[in-house]
Design an enzyme around this catalytic site. Structure first.
Site, PDB file in Angstrom:
ATOM      1  N   ASP A   1       0.840  -1.196   0.000  1.00 22.50           N
ATOM      2  CA  ASP A   1       0.000   0.000   0.000  1.00 22.50           C
ATOM      3  C   ASP A   1       0.875   1.247   0.000  1.00 22.50           C
ATOM      4  O   ASP A   1       1.982   1.233  -0.547  1.00 22.50           O
ATOM      5  CB  ASP A   1      -0.933  -0.022   1.215  1.00 22.50           C
ATOM      6  CG  ASP A   1      -2.285   0.598   0.916  1.00 22.50           C
ATOM      7  OD1 ASP A   1      -2.361   1.832   0.893  1.00 22.50           O
ATOM      8  OD2 ASP A   1      -3.244  -0.162   0.708  1.00 22.50           O
TER       9      ASP A   1
ATOM     10  N   HIS B   1      -3.727   6.223   3.369  1.00 19.87           N
ATOM     11  CA  HIS B   1      -4.482   5.047   2.941  1.00 19.87           C
ATOM     12  C   HIS B   1      -3.955   3.761   3.577  1.00 19.87           C
ATOM     13  O   HIS B   1      -4.712   2.946   4.122  1.00 19.87           O
ATOM     14  CB  HIS B   1      -4.420   4.964   1.414  1.00 19.87           C
ATOM     15  CG  HIS B   1      -5.281   3.916   0.797  1.00 19.87           C
ATOM     16  ND1 HIS B   1      -4.846   2.637   0.554  1.00 19.87           N
ATOM     17  CD2 HIS B   1      -6.557   3.965   0.340  1.00 19.87           C
ATOM     18  CE1 HIS B   1      -5.809   1.940  -0.013  1.00 19.87           C
ATOM     19  NE2 HIS B   1      -6.867   2.723  -0.160  1.00 19.87           N
TER      20      HIS B   1
ATOM     21  N   SER C   1     -10.967  -0.813  -1.101  1.00 24.78           N
ATOM     22  CA  SER C   1      -9.702  -0.764  -0.358  1.00 24.78           C
ATOM     23  C   SER C   1      -9.903  -1.102   1.109  1.00 24.78           C
ATOM     24  O   SER C   1      -8.971  -1.556   1.779  1.00 24.78           O
ATOM     25  CB  SER C   1      -9.086   0.640  -0.463  1.00 24.78           C
ATOM     26  OG  SER C   1      -8.611   0.882  -1.751  1.00 24.78           O
TER      27      SER C   1
END
Length: 1150
Positions: free
Chosen positions: A84, A308, A497
C-alpha cells in the site's frame, strides 16, 4: 413517596434550574421566579447506546463470534504484508499485538521515492564532516563507528512528504518564516516610495539622473516584493543524511536541525533489527524509519505517501489493549509494511515497485509472509500476460502466500474489476465492498437503516476473460486509525480498499487457527473454504461473488474437512481456444447454441519441486452440476495428475433479450460432497437486444429504483453508430433522486475504460435529462443505471436510447501504388499486378491524393482533412465481395480488407517543363578576387583570436591590426579573450574596451537609430553595418563597465574614488541611448553597476530575470547577495535552503 424515576426527574429539574439561575443572574424576581419562561427537554425516552461495533464492522462476517469463542484465534502467529502507501507504526493501535509483540515488524519502501544516494564516503576531521549541502556536520561523541567512514547524502523533506502534509508544512513555514517579515518589508518599501514621490529634489543634471534611478529602485523593490508574494514557492528543507555502521547494524542520522547539529537530528538503526522510528520534525508528526542497502551506498527513508495504507492496516490488524471494541479484524497478527505507492506521482503505484514488493516477499529470509493485502490496482489492456502476472502467480502458487486484493471502485457496470484480481491466473482473492445496516448508522449517521447492499461504485465481475473477478464481498468502510501526520486519531474511509483488508484479516484469523491446531493448509484450501462458506446475499451476484465472507464458518469448515487429498491442489480452468479463466460471451447476437471446450488441470503447490509420489497418488472423481437450464455439462469427471477436457453447451435461445445471465458448472468431490465445490467454471452470457425501433431507438418502461438498485440494459449497437444519446425521466418521487449512469462496451484486448461513459446525475420529480457519449458500432453496449446506495426514497425512471451516426460519402478516390520508394516520389512506374511466393515480403508505397483530382474538387476538401476507406490485395473479385463467417454469426468484416486513412495534402508543386529548363541558362559562378581572399583570411584570423592562448591570440591580433587597423571585429575578439582571462586582466580589458569605444563614431549611430524610416535603396545593408557597430560598442562598454565595477567593489568603502562613479554613470548613460538596461547584451554590466550605486532593487531585478532564463549557481549567488543587502533575509534564506535541491550532486535513484 416518589419513584426512583420521579426522584431523578426532580433532581434533574433542580440542577437545571440552578444552572439557569446562574445564567440569568439579575433576571430573577424577588419571589425567586424566572421571568423568562423556559421549556424543559423531555427525558422520558432513554438515550440509545452508541453503535461502536459499526465503526469497524466485525459482526457481519463472524469475526466477533469466532474471537469470543476462541480468543487465541486472533491472528497470532500470522504475518500480514500490506502492499500500500505505507503504514505508520505510531498510529493508534499499531504498536503491539495481543501478545505484546511488536506490531509492525518491517517497513520497506519499494517505490524508491525515499531513496538517498549515500555513495559519497568521507571521514571526520576534528569531529566534523563536510555535508553535501555545504553545512559542517558535527559528529556526536557518543556515536560508535569502528571504520571511521561515513556515507553522506542529501534529501529534500518535500520529496518524501505526502501531498497534504507538504501543503500543510509549506503553509506553516510560510506563516512562520515569511509572512510577518514580508508584510513589514512591503509596508516599509511602500513608505519609502511615497516619501520619494512627495520629496523631489531640485532639478539638476546629475541630480535628475540619480533621482530617477532612486525612484526606479524604490518602485522595483515594491514590485519585486509583490511578485515574491505571488510567486512564493518553497522547495522545502534539504536535510543532510549520514550513514555509518556501528559494528552491529547500519545506522543513519538525518540533520533536521539544518545547522549541522547531528546530536539534535534523527538517529535511527535499521528498522527490521531494532524497530526504531521517529517523527521527522515535531511539527510534521511524519514518522519515518530507515533501511540501508549496497554496503551503505543507498539510504532508504521509509515513510508514507498517503494515509491510505495505515487505515488499511488498522482494519486488518489494529490492536487496542484498553479498548478492544476498536480492534481490527486480526489484532494478534504482525504487519510488514511494503510501500508501492510512489510519492513522486501522487501516490500511484508503479510496476517496478510492485515487482520489488513481490520479490521481497519471496526472497526474504528473516520471516515468512502468510497473507498479502493489496488495496491498490489499475485497469490493464493485457491482463492475461506480463511479468507482474507471472510474479503474482509465483508468490501464490510457489511460495504459498494467500493474496487478497480489492476489486476496484469502478462500478456499477459489469467487467469493471481491475488487476490484480484480473491477473492471468485466478490465484488472487478479489473483494467487493458491502455496506451493512449497522455501518449506515454508525459510520454514515443515516436517519434510518436500509437493507445491506453493495456500494454503488464497487467494481463488478466478471473479468473480460470470464473469471468471477469478485471472489467474496466484505464491509467496505470503517472509522479507524490514520497516520499521525494527518493530526487526526481516526477517519472514515470507504471503498473496496477497506473491504480487502477486512477479508485479509479474516484470512489471518483462519491461518492463525489452523497453525494453532497444526492443520496443514494451502492458499487453495483456504480459498475454497471461504468460497464454500460465504453467505449468499439477495443482491447483485456480480458484486458479491460467492457472498459475504463468514470467517467462523470457514474455520469450522477447514477443521472439519482437513487433510483432504486436494488440500494442496489447485484446479486450473481454461476455456476455449483462447484459454480463458471462464466463459464470457458478450459481443455476439446470441442466436444459436455454442459449444465451449473446458480444460481442467490439477497442480500442486510449488509444482516443480513437489514430491513425485504425491503426483502419482493423486486421483479424484468429481460429480458436476449446473443449475441453469440453458447450460449442459457432463455429470462426472475422473481426474489423475493430468489435464482433462470436457464440453459445455450454452443455448441462449429462449432467454429474454437485453439481459445478462450467470451460472457456474460446479464440481464436487464424489466421496465428500459436503466439503463443497472443488472447482467451478463460471459462465456469463449477455443476450443483447438486437431489434431496435427503426434500427436506432430503444426505450424501456418506467422501472422502480430503491436504494442500491441496479438496472442493466444490453443493446447491440448498430454498426454505423458513432454516438448515443440517453434520456432519463424521473417520476413518483417528491425528492431529488441520485443516479449513476455507467455505459460500457468491451473491446477485445482493451481496458474497460477504452469505451465507457460514467456520470452521476440528480433528477427531480418529473425531471428529465439527456446525456450524450461516443459508442463503437458492432459492440454490445451495457447501459447500467444505479440508484445511490444511501437513497432513502424510491422513485421511477424511464430510459430511452437513440443511436446516431455520420455516414461518410461514398465517392471513390483512386490511389497510385508503387513497389519502390524512388518510383513513388518520382511518379515513376506504377504497380498493377503482383504475384508473391509463399513467405515473400514486398513493401508497397501509396501516394496521397491531390486536391487537383476531379473527384476531390467536388467534395470541397482542404489540406489536413482525412479520407477513410479500405485496402484489398486479393485479385479474385469474389473474395473481395465475400462476407466473413464467424461462429457467432455473419459480420461485416471482409476477409481481405484493411482499414486505410489518408490525409489530404497540399497541391503538389508544378514540375518545371523540360523545354523551359533546357532553354534556361545556368547562373554563372561569381569570380573571386585577391581582395576577397585577404578579407576571408582576416576573418579567419579574427575568429581564432579568442580561441588561442593569450600570447598566440595577441600575436594574431597584432598581425590583423597591422594590415587592417580599423577592423573592429578583431579588436572585439581580443577584448573577449582578455575578459575570459579573469581578474588579472581587468586593466587590459578596460584599456582594450576604451580603444574600441574611441574607434566607434556614435553620432552616425544615434542619427541612424533616431530615424524612423530609411528610404535608401541599400537600407538593409546599411542597417546590418550599423547593427554590427552598435553591438560592438555596447559589448565594449559593457565589458569595460563590468571590469570597473569589479575593481570598485573590491576597494574599501572609504577608498572608492568618486571619479570612477562618474565614469560608470557616463558608461551607463551611453548604453541607455541604444538599449534598455535589461537587454541581454548589457544586463550583466547593469547588475554590477546598480550594485555599485547601491540600487539593489534594480540590480536584483536584472539578476532575477537572468535566473528565470537560466538558474545557475552564479546567478543564484548574485540574487541571494542582492536580497541580503536589501535586508530581505527571509527571501535569501529561502533560496539558500533550497540550494542543495536545485543543484544535486548526483541523479536521484529510482
Amino acid at each position: 413517596m416518589r419513584s426512583p424515576v420521579q426522584e431523578g426527574l426532580r433532581i434533574l429539574q433542580k440542577s437545571c434550574f440552578d444552572r439557569i439561575s446562574v445564567f440569568f443572574g439579575n433576571n430573577l424576581s424577588s419571589a425567586g421566579k424566572i421571568r423568562t419562561t423556559t421549556k424543559m427537554a423531555s427525558t422520558t425516552e432513554p438515550l440509545s447506546e452508541f453503535p461502536s461495533w459499526g465503526l469497524l464492522p466485525r459482526k457481519e462476517t463472524g469475526v466477533l463470534s469466532l474471537i469470543n469463542k476462541f480468543p487465541n484465534y486472533d491472528g497470532r502467529g500470522v504475518v500480514l504484508a500490506i502492499f500500500d502507501s505505507g503504514v505508520d507504526p505510531g498510529a493508534p493501535g499499531l504498536q503491539v499485538t495481543t501478545e505484546g509483540k511488536v506490531k509492525v515488524i518491517d517497513r520497506i519502501d519499494a517505490s524508491g521515492a525515499g531513496d538517498v544516494d549515500t555513495s559519497t564516503i568521507v571521514e571526520a576531521s576534528e569531529g566534523v564532516i563536510a555535508g553535501l549541502s555545504g553545512r559542517k556536520l558535527k559528529v556526536p561523541e557518543s556515536w560508535v563507528n569502528p571504520t571511521g567512514k561515513f556515507h553522506i547524502g542529501v534529501k529534500g523533506a518535500y520529496a518524501i512528504y505526502p501531498q497534504r502534509l507538504r501543503e500543510r508544512v509549506s503553509k506553516e513555514r510560510k506563516e512562520k518564516n515569511w509572512d510577518s517579515v514580508h508584510k513589514a518589508l512591503v509596508a516599509e518599501a511602500q513608505r519609502k516610495l511615497q516619501a520619494i514621490e512627495s520629496n523631489k529634489s531640485p532639478n539638476g543634471n546629475g541630480g535628475n539622473y540619480l533621482e530617477k534611478l532612486t525612484k526606479e529602485d524604490a518602485e522595483s523593490r515594491v514590485a519585486q516584493l509583490n511578485a515574491l508574494e505571488k510567486k512564493y514557492y518553497d522547495l522545502g528543507p534539504a536535510y543532510d543524511c549520514v550513514v555509518y555502521h556501528d559494528g552491529e547494524m547500519w545506522r543513519a542520522c538525518i540533520d533536521t536541525s539544518e545547522r549541522g547539529e547531528l546530536e539534535s537530528g534523527i538517529h535511527l538503526g535499521e528498522y527490521r533489527l531494532c524497530h526504531q522510528w521517529a517523527s521527522l520534525t515535531e511539527a510534521d508528526q511524519y514518522n519515518i524509519s530507515i533501511n540501508v542497502h549496497n554496503d551503505g551506498n543507498i539510504l532508504e527513508i521509509v515513510g508514507m505517501c498517503s494515509s491510505h495504507g495505515t487505515h488499511v492496516a488498522s482494519i486488518a490488524s489494529a490492536n487496542f489493549p484498553d479498548s478492544p471494541e476498536r480492534n481490527g479484524i486480526a489484532p494478534g497478527a504482525q504487519i510488514v509494511s511494503i510501500t508501492i505507492g510512489d510519492n513522486r506521482i501522487s501516490s500511484m503505484e508503479t510496476g517496478t515497485a510492485l515487482a520489488r514488493a513481490m520479490m521481497r516477499v519471496m526472497e526474504n529470509p528473516h520471516y515468512k509472509v502468510d497473507v498479502i493485502n493489496m488495496s491498490y490496482g489499475e485497469h490493464a489492456h493485457w491482463c492475461s500476460s506480463g511479468r507482474l502476472g507471472e510474479l503474482a502467480n509465483e508468490v501464490v502458487n510457489k511460495y504459498g502466500v494467500i493474496w487478497v486484493a480489492s476489486a476496484g471502485n469502478h462500478g456499477p457496470a459489469l467487467a469493471t474489476v481491475g488487476v490484480p484480481p484480473d491477473f492471468q491466473n485466478d490465484s488472487i482473492i478479489g473483494v467487493g465492498a458491502y455496506v451493512s445496516p449497522d455501518m449506515m448508522t454508525a459510520e454514515y449517521s443515516m436517519i434510518e437503516k436500509l437493507p445491506g447492499c453493495p456500494y454503488t461504485w464497487s467494481s463488478r465481475g466478471p473479468t473480460a476473460d470470464g473469471a468471477r473477478g469478485v471472489t467474496v464481498c466484505a464491509p467496505g468502510g470503517a472509522i479507524t486509525s490514520v497516520p499521525r501526520f494527518t493530526l487526526h486519531s481516526n477517519q472514515l474511509m470507504n471503498g473496496t480498499s477497506m473491504a480487502s483488508p477486512h477479508t485479509a484479516g479474516c484470512v489471518g484469523l483462519i491461518v492463525s487457527a489452523l497453525k494453532q491446531k497444526s492443520i496443514p493448509y494451502s492458499p487453495y484450501s483456504v480459498r475454497r473454504a471461504i468460497e464454500n462458506t460465504a453467505l449468499s446475499l439477495d443482491v447483485d451476484i456480480f458484486a458479491q461473488g460467492h457472498g459475504l465472507i463468514q470467517v467462523q464458518h470457514a474455520v469450522e469448515h477447514l477443521i472439519q474437512h482437513s487433510n483432504g487429498v486436494e488440500d494442496k491442489i489447485r484446479f486450473a480452468v481454461e476455456c476455449g481456444s483462447e484459454r480463458t479463466k471462464g466463459i464470457h460471451l458478450r459481443n455476439w447476437p446470441a442466436l444459436k447454441p455454442v459449444d465451449v471446450s473446458v480444460t481442467v488441470e490439477p497442480k500442486l503447490l510449488n509444482d516443480t519441486k513437489a514430491d513425485p509420489s504425491e503426483k502419482l497418488s493423486f486421483c479424484m472423481e468429481f460429480v458436476m452440476t449446473c443449475d441453469a437450464p440453458w447450460v449442459r455439462a457432463p455429470p462426472c469427471l475422473q481426474m489423475s495428475y493430468m489435464f482433462r477436457s470436457f464440453q459445455v453447451s450454452i443455448d441462449p435461445r429462449g432467454l429474454s433479450r437485453g439481459g445478462v445471465y450467470f451460472t457456474t458448472v460446479k464440481a464436487y468431490n464424489a466421496t465428500n460432497v459436503e466439503k463443497g465445490v472443488m472447482f467451478e467454471v463460471p459462465i456469463t452470457i449477455v443476450v443483447p437486444t438486437i431489434d431496435l425501433l427503426h434500427g436506432y431507438f430503444y426505450s424501456s418502461a418506467a422501472e422502480i429504483f430503491r436504494a442500491g438498485c441496479v438496472r442493466r440494459h444490453f443493446l447491440q449497437v448498430p454498426i454505423e453508430s458513432t454516438w448515443a444519446s440517453v434520456t432519463l425521466k424521473a417520476s413518483h418521487s417528491e425528492k431529488c433522486q441520485r443516479f449513476t449512469l455507467h455505459a460500457v462496451q468491451l473491446k477485445p484486448s482493451c481496458s474497460v475504460k477504452t469505451l465507457e461513459y460514467h456520470k452521476v446525475v440528480n433528477l427531480g420529480c418529473n425531471e428529465s435529462t439527456t446525456l450524450v457519449f461516443a459508442v463503437r458500432g458492432g459492440y454490445t453496449l451495457e447501459l447500467c443505471l444505479a440508484r445511490w446506495w444511501s437513497s432513502l426514497v424510491e422513485g421511477q425512471v424511464e430510459t430511452s436510447v437513440d443511436f446516431h451516426s455520420l455516414s461518410p460519402s461514398q465517392e471513390e478516390v483512386k490511389l497510385d501504388l508503387y513497389t519502390s520508394f524512388n518510383a513513388a516520389v518520382a511518379s515513376g512506374k506504377k504497380a498493377h499486378s503482383l504475384t508473391l511466393n509463399t513467405g515473400a515480403v514486398q513493401p508497397i508505397y501509396l501516394t496521397a491524393p491531390s486536391l487537383s483530382d476531379k473527384t476531390l474538387k467536388g467534395l470541397g476538401l482542404t489540406p489536413g482533412q482525412a479520407l477513410l476507406g479500405t485496402l484489398s490485395f486479393a485479385k479474385d473479385e469474389l473474395v473481395r465481395k465475400a462476407v466473413s463467417s464467424h461462429k457467432f454469426g455473419r459480420i461485416r468484416t471482409m476477409p481481405d480488407q484493411y482499414q486505410l486513412r489518408v490525409v489530404v495534402t497540399e497541391l503538389p508543386c508544378k514540375k518545371r517543363s523540360t523545354a523551359s529548363s533546357a532553354t534556361g541558362t545556368e547562373e554563372k559562378k561569381e569570380t573571386k578576387t585577391h581582395a576577397d581572399y585577404l578579407e576571408a583570411l582576416r576573418d579567419l584570423q579574427t575568429a581564432w583570436i579568442a580561441k588561442l592562448d593569450s600570447e598566440s591570440g595577441e600575436q594574431i591580433h597584432r598581425e590583423v591590426m597591422a594590415t587592417h587597423p580599423d577592423h573592429l571585429a578583431a579588436q572585439l575578439a581580443r577584448l573577449q579573450a582578455l575578459d575570459a582571462g579573469g581578474a588579472q586582466n581587468r586593466a587590459l580589458v578596460i584599456a582594450q574596451a576604451k580603444q574600441i569605444v574611441s574607434a566607434v563614431d556614435t553620432a552616425p549611430l544615434l542619427a541612424f537609430y533616431g530615424t524612423k524610416t530609411d528610404t535608401r535603396s541599400d537600407a538593409a545593408k546599411i542597417k546590418t553595418q550599423m547593427d554590427k557597430q552598435r553591438n560592438t560598442l555596447l559589448e565594449a562598454l559593457s565589458r569595460q563597465g563590468s571590469a570597473m565595477c569589479s575593481d570598485f567593489l573590491q576597494l574599501p568603502v572609504n577608498e572608492r574614488p568618486q571619479e570612477t562613479l562618474e565614469l560608470l554613470d557616463s558608461i551607463a548613460t551611453d548604453i541607455l541611448k541604444f538599449v534598455e538596461a535589461t537587454d541581454s547584451k548589457v544586463n550583466s554590466f547593469f547588475a554590477s553597476y546598480y550594485q555599485v550605486r547601491e540600487f539593489y532593487g534594480l540590480s536584483s531585478r536584472i539578476v532575477l530575470r537572468q535566473c528565470e532564463e537560466k538558474w545557475t549557481r552564479d546567478n543564484e549567488a548574485k540574487l541571494t547577495d542582492a536580497y541580503t543587502r536589501m535586508g530581505w533575509t527571509h527571501a535569501a534564506s529561502l533560496i539558500a535552503s533550497s540550494h542543495p535541491l536545485r543543484f544535486p550532486t548526483s541523479f536521484a535513484p529510482f
